[in-house]
Design an enzyme around this catalytic site. Structure first.
Site, PDB file in Angstrom:
ATOM      1  N   ARG A  15       0.858  -1.179   0.000  1.00  0.00           N
ATOM      2  CA  ARG A  15       0.000   0.000   0.000  1.00  0.00           C
ATOM      3  C   ARG A  15       0.899   1.236   0.000  1.00  0.00           C
ATOM      4  O   ARG A  15       1.859   1.303   0.785  1.00  0.00           O
ATOM      5  CB  ARG A  15      -0.916   0.047   1.235  1.00  0.00           C
ATOM      6  CG  ARG A  15      -1.937  -1.066   1.307  1.00  0.00           C
ATOM      7  CD  ARG A  15      -3.054  -0.900   0.292  1.00  0.00           C
ATOM      8  NE  ARG A  15      -3.880  -2.097   0.236  1.00  0.00           N
ATOM      9  CZ  ARG A  15      -4.996  -2.272   0.935  1.00  0.00           C
ATOM     10  NH1 ARG A  15      -5.434  -1.312   1.725  1.00  0.00           N
ATOM     11  NH2 ARG A  15      -5.689  -3.390   0.824  1.00  0.00           N
ATOM     12  N   SER A  99      -7.874  -1.102  -2.359  1.00  0.00           N
ATOM     13  CA  SER A  99      -9.085  -1.532  -1.665  1.00  0.00           C
ATOM     14  C   SER A  99      -9.938  -0.331  -1.241  1.00  0.00           C
ATOM     15  O   SER A  99     -10.455   0.389  -2.063  1.00  0.00           O
ATOM     16  CB  SER A  99      -8.702  -2.409  -0.467  1.00  0.00           C
ATOM     17  OG  SER A  99      -9.832  -2.946   0.151  1.00  0.00           O
ATOM     18  N   HIS A 100     -10.060  -0.115   0.070  1.00  0.00           N
ATOM     19  CA  HIS A 100     -10.944   0.912   0.618  1.00  0.00           C
ATOM     20  C   HIS A 100     -10.235   2.234   0.889  1.00  0.00           C
ATOM     21  O   HIS A 100     -10.870   3.187   1.346  1.00  0.00           O
ATOM     22  CB  HIS A 100     -11.544   0.409   1.936  1.00  0.00           C
ATOM     23  CG  HIS A 100     -10.488   0.113   2.970  1.00  0.00           C
ATOM     24  ND1 HIS A 100      -9.782  -1.060   2.978  1.00  0.00           N
ATOM     25  CD2 HIS A 100     -10.011   0.844   4.001  1.00  0.00           C
ATOM     26  CE1 HIS A 100      -8.913  -1.046   3.984  1.00  0.00           C
ATOM     27  NE2 HIS A 100      -9.036   0.102   4.613  1.00  0.00           N
ATOM     28  N   LYS A 109      -1.986  -6.501  -4.441  1.00  0.00           N
ATOM     29  CA  LYS A 109      -2.251  -7.763  -3.759  1.00  0.00           C
ATOM     30  C   LYS A 109      -1.696  -8.881  -4.635  1.00  0.00           C
ATOM     31  O   LYS A 109      -1.933  -8.902  -5.842  1.00  0.00           O
ATOM     32  CB  LYS A 109      -3.752  -7.962  -3.542  1.00  0.00           C
ATOM     33  CG  LYS A 109      -4.385  -6.933  -2.611  1.00  0.00           C
ATOM     34  CD  LYS A 109      -5.873  -7.203  -2.422  1.00  0.00           C
ATOM     35  CE  LYS A 109      -6.491  -6.215  -1.449  1.00  0.00           C
ATOM     36  NZ  LYS A 109      -7.944  -6.467  -1.229  1.00  0.00           N
ATOM     37  N   ASP A 238     -16.515  -2.876  -0.981  1.00  0.00           N
ATOM     38  CA  ASP A 238     -15.357  -2.002  -0.925  1.00  0.00           C
ATOM     39  C   ASP A 238     -14.831  -1.759  -2.339  1.00  0.00           C
ATOM     40  O   ASP A 238     -15.417  -2.208  -3.327  1.00  0.00           O
ATOM     41  CB  ASP A 238     -14.284  -2.558   0.014  1.00  0.00           C
ATOM     42  CG  ASP A 238     -13.627  -3.831  -0.504  1.00  0.00           C
ATOM     43  OD1 ASP A 238     -14.107  -4.402  -1.500  1.00  0.00           O
ATOM     44  OD2 ASP A 238     -12.615  -4.254   0.104  1.00  0.00           O
ATOM     45  N   ASP A 240     -12.330  -2.740  -4.303  1.00  0.00           N
ATOM     46  CA  ASP A 240     -11.966  -3.800  -5.243  1.00  0.00           C
ATOM     47  C   ASP A 240     -12.940  -4.968  -5.210  1.00  0.00           C
ATOM     48  O   ASP A 240     -12.717  -5.995  -5.846  1.00  0.00           O
ATOM     49  CB  ASP A 240     -10.538  -4.278  -5.004  1.00  0.00           C
ATOM     50  CG  ASP A 240     -10.300  -4.818  -3.600  1.00  0.00           C
ATOM     51  OD1 ASP A 240     -11.028  -4.420  -2.667  1.00  0.00           O
ATOM     52  OD2 ASP A 240      -9.378  -5.629  -3.422  1.00  0.00           O
ATOM     53  N   ASP A 242     -13.869  -7.286  -3.150  1.00  0.00           N
ATOM     54  CA  ASP A 242     -13.677  -8.600  -2.542  1.00  0.00           C
ATOM     55  C   ASP A 242     -14.314  -8.680  -1.152  1.00  0.00           C
ATOM     56  O   ASP A 242     -14.374  -9.748  -0.554  1.00  0.00           O
ATOM     57  CB  ASP A 242     -12.193  -8.970  -2.464  1.00  0.00           C
ATOM     58  CG  ASP A 242     -11.370  -8.024  -1.597  1.00  0.00           C
ATOM     59  OD1 ASP A 242     -11.876  -6.947  -1.228  1.00  0.00           O
ATOM     60  OD2 ASP A 242     -10.198  -8.357  -1.314  1.00  0.00           O
ATOM     61  N   ARG A 243     -14.819  -7.549  -0.659  1.00  0.00           N
ATOM     62  CA  ARG A 243     -15.356  -7.480   0.699  1.00  0.00           C
ATOM     63  C   ARG A 243     -16.722  -6.816   0.645  1.00  0.00           C
ATOM     64  O   ARG A 243     -16.940  -5.874  -0.122  1.00  0.00           O
ATOM     65  CB  ARG A 243     -14.396  -6.662   1.566  1.00  0.00           C
ATOM     66  CG  ARG A 243     -14.715  -6.604   3.033  1.00  0.00           C
ATOM     67  CD  ARG A 243     -13.518  -6.079   3.790  1.00  0.00           C
ATOM     68  NE  ARG A 243     -13.115  -4.754   3.364  1.00  0.00           N
ATOM     69  CZ  ARG A 243     -13.260  -3.649   4.103  1.00  0.00           C
ATOM     70  NH1 ARG A 243     -13.799  -3.704   5.298  1.00  0.00           N
ATOM     71  NH2 ARG A 243     -12.850  -2.486   3.646  1.00  0.00           N
ATOM     72  N   HIS A 325     -14.523 -10.030   5.135  1.00  0.00           N
ATOM     73  CA  HIS A 325     -13.868 -10.960   4.207  1.00  0.00           C
ATOM     74  C   HIS A 325     -14.410 -12.364   4.454  1.00  0.00           C
ATOM     75  O   HIS A 325     -14.427 -12.835   5.597  1.00  0.00           O
ATOM     76  CB  HIS A 325     -12.354 -10.961   4.417  1.00  0.00           C
ATOM     77  CG  HIS A 325     -11.670  -9.739   3.890  1.00  0.00           C
ATOM     78  ND1 HIS A 325     -11.459  -9.521   2.546  1.00  0.00           N
ATOM     79  CD2 HIS A 325     -11.135  -8.668   4.521  1.00  0.00           C
ATOM     80  CE1 HIS A 325     -10.825  -8.375   2.375  1.00  0.00           C
ATOM     81  NE2 HIS A 325     -10.627  -7.827   3.554  1.00  0.00           N
TER      82      HIS A 325
END
Length: 445
Positions: A15, A99-100, A109, A238, A240, A242-243, A325
């Site tokens: 990040r 992500s967020h 990732k 979020d 991307d 995935d969540r 997740h």
């Protein structure tokens, strides 16, 4: 000249603030290092909708090609779909996303073949060392091939539920201008749900709100749409995708623990006696629901790399985290907010009543949520807690957990900031508030 990438390589991923901490040169060096580390003839690469993603991703791909890798370029894609590509093509993969995080951030990732995790102890430190040392290695044989996995991934997600049981529920979905805006329509279009879309336009500046559904202020628009349109449920993703977090028909947020318990019950109905993982921040109710439905509950550390490794060791069918997740054995042990949402929608389709009533059996305790405290001496604060609560049942699987008959808490340090994170649960709200304030006073002495 060697690089110092210590600030951007985290415990589970990369990040960075762009361009201050990561630019195209650095992305290219990391791409070259990633290809050398995994040593695979092919790798998959994808990116989210952030403004900096196209250039950074292109530089990463160029670095990987220089190292001799044949790159399967998935283009604009959600992280869960890229994990799927890693699984079906049996290749390592790298996803450009933060992500967020706010717009100025980006990140990467990474995973091995079959979406196996790469964390600090399982490869990230080695990739960092290779990238820092330079110069980039040049080998023949590299190239780029465009791929599109979304249609296959969408069908894969739909196979996780009994489509014949689905009812025409009214579902509000907030993509937060993130990658769910591309993935959700492809998954949901053939299904009988009436979808009310919010912020499906891909926009890495996040003009409406940050794509971080764990923060209540980012759910206000979704809650308003649910109440005004009589929706059965709301889903917020979020950046991307995935969540995800769920909201019931009254506009109330459903915790990650409750969603974990609901999904676990769905999967145990289909897979009696299976093992289910949950991280140590999850509510007591998760462990209880798994056991009540004939499953074998296994408690884990927080973090995707730990959960995926334990899933491989135990053969667990599912793993859930309080942070939204959700990991599935039949999804290469990777996380997917969309699959979790579909399983809850399947359960609601079969339930005779609103979602708020369906939730009642799972919401048994009062939780503090995660509370951060700035402390200069993390170790000293945890030692104070250990001495103060020495009469409780203690474990140090991840930070410090102390458990009593009527309440428990976990306190663990941040990997990147001078923070301690407290999660506490008790049998009722009054007790939770009292114990929360008591523990925080010890932490903040």
């Amino acid at each position: 000249m060697s690089l110092d990438l210590s600030k951007i390589f985290k415990a589970y991923d990369i990040r960075a603030v762009v361009p201050d901490e990561m630019n195209e040169q650095i992305a290219g060096s990391i791409g070259n290092a990633f290809a050398r580390f995994v040593g695979a003839p092919r790798i998959a690469v994808g990116r989210d909708m952030r403004v900096s993603s196209p250039e950074l991703c292109a530089a990463f791909v160029a670095g990987a090609v220089r190292a001799g890798a044949h790159v399967l370029d998935a283009g604009l894609v959600s992280t869960d779909a890229l994990y799927f590509a890693s699984g079906v093509f049996d290749v390592p993969a790298a996803m450009f996303t933060a992500s967020h995080n706010p717009p100025r951030y980006n990140g990467i990732k990474m995973c091995r073949e079959k979406a196996a995790p790469i964390g600090e102890e399982s490869g990230l430190a080695d990739i960092r060392r290779l990238a820092e040392e330079g110069p980039q290695i040049e080998r023949d044989g590299g190239g780029i091939e465009k791929i599109d996995v979304l249609a296959d991934y969408a069908e894969h997600c739909r196979r996780m539920v009994d489509r014949s049981s689905l009812q025409p529920l009214r579902v509000a979905i907030d993509a937060g201008n993130g990658m769910a805006g591309k993935t959700v329509p492809i998954v949901f279009d053939p299904l009988p749900f009436e979808v009310l879309p919010l912020y499906f336009e891909l926009d890495g500046t996040f003009p409406n709100h940050l794509a971080n559904p764990i923060e209540p202020e980012n759910l206000v628009a979704l809650q308003k749409v649910i109440r005004q349109n009589g929706c059965d449920v709301g889903v917020a993703f979020d950046g991307d995708a995935d969540r995800c977090f769920l909201v019931d028909e009254t506009g109330a947020l459903i915790t990650g623990s409750t969603t974990t318990a609901m999904v676990a019950e769905r999967l145990l109905l289909k897979n009696p006696g299976a093992t289910v993982l949950y991280n140590l921040i999850c509510s007591w109710s998760v462990r209880e629901v798994i056991a009540e439905n004939g499953g074998a509950p296994v408690r884990t550390r927080v973090g995707h790399s730990f959960i995926k490794e334990r899933m491989a060791e135990t053969g667990a069918i599912f793993g859930g985290e309080h942070s939204g997740h959700y990991y599935f054995r039949d999804n290469f042990r990777a996380d997917s907010g969309i699959i979790a949402a579909l399983l809850v929608l399947e359960g609601l389709s079969q339930f005779d009543g609103p979602l708020s009533e369906m939730l009642a059996p799972y919401e048994r305790y009062a939780s503090s949520g995660e509370i951060n405290s700035v402390v200069s001496d993390q170790h000293g604060a945890i030692e104070r807690l250990r001495r103060r609560y020495a009469d409780g049942r203690e474990d140090t699987l991840d930070g410090l957990t102390v458990e009593y008959e009527d309440w428990w808490f976990n306190c663990r340090p941040s990997n990147t900031e001078p923070l301690l994170r407290l999660n506490l649960e008790a049998r009722n709200k009054e007790s939770m508030k009292q114990k929360r304030d008591e523990v925080l006073s010890v932490i903040r002495e």
